[in-house]
Each structure stands twice: as structure tokens, then as C-alpha cells.
Write an enzyme that holds these catalytic residues in place. Structure first.
Site, short mmCIF file in Angstrom:
data_model
loop_
_atom_site.label_atom_id
_atom_site.label_comp_id
_atom_site.label_asym_id
_atom_site.label_seq_id
_atom_site.Cartn_x
_atom_site.Cartn_y
_atom_site.Cartn_z
NE ARG A 1 13.15 16.12 5.13
CZ ARG A 1 14.19 15.87 5.76
NH1 ARG A 1 14.61 14.94 5.93
NH2 ARG A 1 15.15 16.78 5.51
CE1 TYR B 1 -5.72 9.25 -10.03
CE2 TYR B 1 -3.52 9.09 -9.37
CZ TYR B 1 -4.60 9.54 -9.18
OH TYR B 1 -4.22 11.82 -9.35
CG ASP C 1 -3.62 1.88 -5.60
OD1 ASP C 1 -4.56 2.02 -5.03
OD2 ASP C 1 -3.44 3.14 -6.62
CE LYS D 1 -8.43 10.02 -4.33
NZ LYS D 1 -7.73 8.88 -5.07
C1 PLP Z 1 -6.18 9.37 -5.78
C2 PLP Z 1 -5.57 7.61 -6.48
C3 PLP Z 1 -4.41 7.44 -6.56
C4 PLP Z 1 -3.50 9.27 -6.52
O1 PLP Z 1 -3.63 9.55 -4.73
P1 PLP Z 1 -3.30 10.96 -4.34
O2 PLP Z 1 -3.74 11.15 -2.53
O3 PLP Z 1 -4.08 12.22 -4.95
O4 PLP Z 1 -2.01 11.46 -4.39
C5 PLP Z 1 -3.70 6.19 -6.33
N1 PLP Z 1 -4.05 5.37 -6.75
C6 PLP Z 1 -5.64 5.47 -7.00
C7 PLP Z 1 -6.46 3.79 -7.27
C8 PLP Z 1 -6.83 6.72 -6.49
O5 PLP Z 1 -7.98 7.13 -6.97
#
Ligand code: PLP
Length: 397
Positions: free
Chosen positions: A59, A112, A184, A209
Site C-alpha cells: 500500500r 474541477y 492543480d 490526463k
Molecule cells: C480530471 C481532473 C481531476 C481528477 O482526476 P482523476 O484522475 O479523474 O481523479 C482533477 N483536476 C483536474 C483539473 C482534472 O481535469
């Protein structure tokens, strides 16, 4: 060659950093350690691993995932990194590790959609006060900070409008009051923007992404100073979320990273061409793309990003219904959530929000997101083919 030489360039480190093949039969690709636990030659060695944070259990520790963490930390210019199961797992580990009852969190007003759910619905249940501020004017931060503020959190570019927030200006104001800043940076990836170089303390990514980039794995990451990352690992991952990244996903994301530099150049060039085409199209009411001169954050984007990325937003003169008509006519661009993939992906947040309300009554569009907004993640197809598809889809409007 020493694969960890700090003065190697970004694209080189994206391919080599953190893996020394000599220990692994000179295998070109890093091994995938599919193991849930680690054996010890003696009970004393087992005790020592537990006491010193050595590899004890899957983990918290995995060599493949640690390679990914080291590589991401190097690319972001961070001391340390933590990779977790998803981007939302990273948001959860960050907030639930650093914030306690009575603390205050400042967020930008647009986030988001699931981060909104986290800060509006989850954190207040635990006595954490969330203050939503328009950070497009960094001066708005001053009045919002109190002696209980622990963290300022925002995205740039902001999902889904591709708005731009000034990392250096916001960080300077937060630091003047002793408050940490987390960014982020999912929409940009470290190939285009490295928030720590502009003064941020912690960087968050959805690895799902651009960083993985191939739509075949989920992941999240936190990058920052060693002390904070130790805390996020030892509490946020170990026992608060337990949201460990699969070693196989770590391997796929390491593979995706090797082409990140090239992919971001191509995504950015195609998105700029498409943004210009949309900007001049009679059916289009507005376009938001950071590297278009008309974007309100253009100057800041030029200062903190080396290219515009593949994300753009636009609205049609025919509004909500026009968006639905146009999206249904697309043949090449895929109607899907997510972004940063080789495939071009398009979504209409207002339609998704209406659908979501049947399962979560409080679901709502983020501040500043209109019913007409269409979000396009420009993929790696021929830009001409993408433009032709968009044009034929808009031809009936
Ligand atoms: C998609 C996204 C997230 C969340 O990520 P996941 O991998 O889908 O949990 C957080 N912040 C932004 C800007 C995103 O586009």
C-alpha cells in the site's frame, strides 16, 4: 551515464530519470513489481523496515511507483513526489492530511467539478471552512486570509474554461501571510508549466490526463518539499485514503511520460490553430484559449506557460441547444469526459450537470461556467481533419 544528472534537459529526464538499468539486466524498460508485500531475512530486519520507512507493504511502497514519483518530482523541480490511484485521490490525500477541524481553506471560485463536490460537500462535514474567492485578481486573497487559513488551492489553466491564474502573484500574497499554496496543474503538465518555479509549494496532477496521455490508466500525483510529501505519504496514503496506484498503472504512466514533451508541442499547435478557426467562425460566440491574444489571461499565460496546451472552451451563438446539436453531428471528435488523450474529446458541462442532478441533487455548474460552454481537448489527429469535423458539425447552425 548517470541517469539522475540534474542538468539533463526536461525531455531527457522524462525518458531516463529515476531508472538505472544496470541493476536489471540492462532491460531498456523499467520492471513492473507486482507484489503486495516484502519478505525479510529476520524479524529484526522487518522491525527496522517498519521503523525506518523501508519497503514493508504494497500500500505504501512499490519500486515501480517510486520510479514514477522520482521522475515526476524531477520534472516539476520538486524535492519529492507521491503517486496515488487517481487525481481525486490526490485531492483527498492533500486536504485530509493538511487540514483539521477549525482550519480554513481558500479556493478559486471555479474548480474541477469533483473538487467542487469535495470542498462544498465533504470538507464542511468535518468542520473545515472553505472560502471561495475570485483569484483572477490576486489582491482578493488579502481580505480572505485569516489566522486560521492553512492552504490556498487553485487550478491553472482552470477547468473547464481555461482561465489563467497568476501563480507568482498569488503565491507571494499567500506566503506573506505564512500560508501554503497548492496548484492543480493538470491542464498544462510539467512540460508547459512548473508551478514550483513560480513560487507554489505543492503541485497536483491527474496523471489520467496529459501525463499518461493514452487513455488507458488512472492516476494522481502530489509534488513538493520532502517534509510535506513525507506527511502526505505517511498519513494521506497509508491510512487516510489507502488509495494506492497500481504498479501496472505506474508502468503505463512512465511509458506515457516518455513522449510528453512531443505530445504537448503537438497538442498546443493544433489547439491554437483550432482556436483561431473557431474565433473566425460565424456560428461561434466566443473562444477561450490561453495563447489567443484575446484571452484575458494571455500575458500571465505567456509568463508562466511555455505553450498553450490542448484545452480550449467555446460557446455557440445557438447556446445550449446549439451545443447539443453540434456535438451530436461530430464524427471524428469523441463525445466523452476526460482530457489530454491522443483522441480528441469533447464535452458539454451543462448537459452533464443536468444528467448528474438525477443522482446528486446538489450538482451544479461551476462559477463562471455558462450553459453554452463546450470543452474541447484537442488530440493528436491531423488538425485539418479535426477542423473539418468541427466545421461540418456547425454547418447546420
Ligand atoms: C480530471 C481532473 C481531476 C481528477 O482526476 P482523476 O484522475 O479523474 O481523479 C482533477 N483536476 C483536474 C483539473 C482534472 O481535469
Amino acid at each position: 551515464m548517470d541517469h539522475d544528472e540534474p542538468d539533463l534537459g526536461f525531455a531527457t529526464r522524462a525518458i531516463h530519470h529515476g531508472y538505472d538499468p544496470t541493476g536489471f539486466s540492462n532491460a531498456l524498460q523499467s520492471p513492473v513489481f507486482l507484489t503486495s508485500t516484502y519478505g525479510f531475512p529476520s524479524v529484526e530486519a522487518n522491525d527496522a523496515a517498519a521503523a525506518l520507512g523501508g519497503k514493508l507493504y504494497g500500500r505504501e511502497h512499490n519500486p515501480t511507483t517510486e520510479m514514477l514519483e522520482q521522475r515526476l518530482a524531477s520534472l516539476e523541480g520538486a524535492e519529492a513526489g507521491l503517486a496515488v490511484a487517481t487525481g481525486m485521490a490526490a485531492v483527498g490525500a492533500l486536504m485530509l492530511s493538511l487540514l483539521s477541524q477549525g482550519d480554513e481553506l481558500i479556493v478559486h471560485k471555479t474548480l474541477y467539478v469533483n473538487t467542487i463536490a469535495m470542498v462544498e460537500e465533504a470538507l464542511p462535514r468535518f468542520g473545515i471552512k472553505v472560502v471561495s474567492v475570485d483569484l483572477s485578481d490576486p489582491a482578493n486573497l488579502d481580505a480572505a486570509i485569516t489566522d486560521r487559513t492553512r492552504l490556498v488551492y487553485f487550478e491553472t489553466p482552470v477547468n473547464p474554461l481555461s482561465g489563467i491564474l497568476d501563480i507568482a502573484a498569488i503565491s507571494a500574497r499567500a506566503h506573506a501571510r505564512g500560508v501554503k499554496v497548492a496548484v492543480d496543474s493538470t491542464f498544462a503538465s510539467p512540460a508547459l508549466q512548473r508551478p514550483i518555479e513560480h513560487g507554489a509549494d505543492i503541485v497536483l496532477h491527474s496523471l489520467t490526463k496529459y501525463i499518461n496521455g493514452h487513455g488507458d490508466a488512472l492516476g494522481g500525483a502530489l509534488l513538493g518539499d520532502a517534509e510535506t510529501l513525507h506527511k502526505l505519504h505517511e498519513t494521506g496514503l497509508r491510512y487516510i485514503t489507502g488509495a494506492t496506484l497500481s504498479p501496472l498503472a505506474s508502468f503505463l504512466i512512465l511509458r506515457g511520460l516518455k513522449t510528453l514533451t512531443l505530445r504537448m508541442e503537438r497538442h498546443s499547435a493544433a489547439a491554437l490553430a483550432i482556436a483561431r478557426m473557431l474565433d473566425g467562425h460565424p456560428a461561434v460566440a466566443w473562444v477561450s484559449y490561453p495563447f489567443l491574444e484575446s484571452h484575458p489571461g494571455h500575458a500571465v499565460a505567456r509568463k508562466q506557460m511555455s505553450n498553450g496546451s490542448g484545452m480550449l472552451a467555446f460557446g455557440l451563438r445557438a447556446g445550449y441547444e446549439g451545443a447539443r446539436t453540434m456535438m451530436n453531428r461530430l464524427r471524428l471528435v469523441t463525445r466523452a469526459v476526460s482530457l489530454g488523450d491522443a483522441h480528441s474529446l469533447i464535452c458539454h458541462p451543462a448537459s452533464l450537470t443536468r444528467a448528474r442532478q438525477s443522482i446528486r441533487k446538489n450538482a451544479h455548474l461551476a462559477e463562471g461556467v455558462g450553459e453554452d460552454l463546450i470543452r474541447l481537448s484537442v488530440g493528436l489527429e491531423e488538425p485539418e481533419d479535426l477542423m473539418a469535423d468541427l466545421r461540418q458539425a456547425m454547418a447546420v447552425l
